[in-house]
Design a protein around this motif. Sequence first.
Motif, short mmCIF file in Angstrom:
data_model
loop_
_atom_site.label_atom_id
_atom_site.label_comp_id
_atom_site.label_asym_id
_atom_site.label_seq_id
_atom_site.Cartn_x
_atom_site.Cartn_y
_atom_site.Cartn_z
N GLN A 90 -1.69 9.39 -2.13
CA GLN A 90 -1.66 9.89 -0.75
C GLN A 90 -1.51 8.71 0.22
O GLN A 90 -0.84 9.15 1.44
N GLY A 91 -0.87 7.64 -0.23
CA GLY A 91 -0.66 6.36 0.75
C GLY A 91 -1.68 5.58 1.19
O GLY A 91 -2.88 6.24 1.45
N THR A 92 -1.46 4.23 1.56
CA THR A 92 -2.45 3.65 2.23
C THR A 92 -1.83 2.72 3.53
O THR A 92 -0.69 2.28 2.89
N GLN A 93 -2.25 2.70 4.45
CA GLN A 93 -1.80 1.98 5.69
C GLN A 93 -1.66 0.75 5.49
O GLN A 93 -3.04 0.18 5.59
N ILE A 94 -0.93 -0.12 5.80
CA ILE A 94 -0.87 -1.45 6.19
C ILE A 94 -0.11 -1.86 7.42
O ILE A 94 0.99 -1.55 7.78
N THR A 95 -1.00 -2.40 8.14
CA THR A 95 -0.52 -2.93 9.51
C THR A 95 -0.50 -4.44 9.67
O THR A 95 -1.42 -5.23 9.52
N VAL A 96 0.65 -5.00 9.92
CA VAL A 96 0.54 -6.60 9.81
C VAL A 96 0.93 -6.95 11.57
O VAL A 96 1.90 -6.66 12.11
N SER A 97 0.01 -7.70 11.94
CA SER A 97 0.14 -8.07 13.55
C SER A 97 0.74 -9.37 13.46
O SER A 97 0.73 -10.33 12.63
N SER A 98 1.61 -9.69 14.64
CA SER A 98 2.20 -10.92 14.83
C SER A 98 1.61 -11.82 15.54
O SER A 98 0.32 -11.84 16.08
#
Length: 121
Positions: free
Chosen positions: A113-121
């Motif tokens: 189903q997918g998993t979210q990855i968010t990388v902040s700068s």
Amino acid sequence: QVQLVESGGGLVQAGDSLRLSCAASGRTFRLYDMGWFRQAPGKEREFVAAITWSGGTTSYAESVKGRFTVSRDNAKNTVYLQMKSLKPEDTAVYYCAAGTWGTSVRNYNYWGQGTQITVSS
């Protein structure tokens, strides 16, 4: 048939590391080559990494080579994606998939189903 469930996503800072897991149901997991793909907003789903059924061969997209490592534990019916030195451009929904060896989404029949990855700068 194989059912796949990803876990391990989240919000991290640039330079951090993260490990994704993909747990599979079914006794035939060990027969499938496995792939990791990702999809950013407004973009097509793209290949990230793949591993053969035995774990003997791996392949990576150029954009992640040297930073990501794919592995599997057939005894645990699980495939992993270890990610280090994460960059903001790695932000996406990450999917694991089961199928036959290749870098195209068409090679894979079963998807999580997918998993979210968010990388902040």
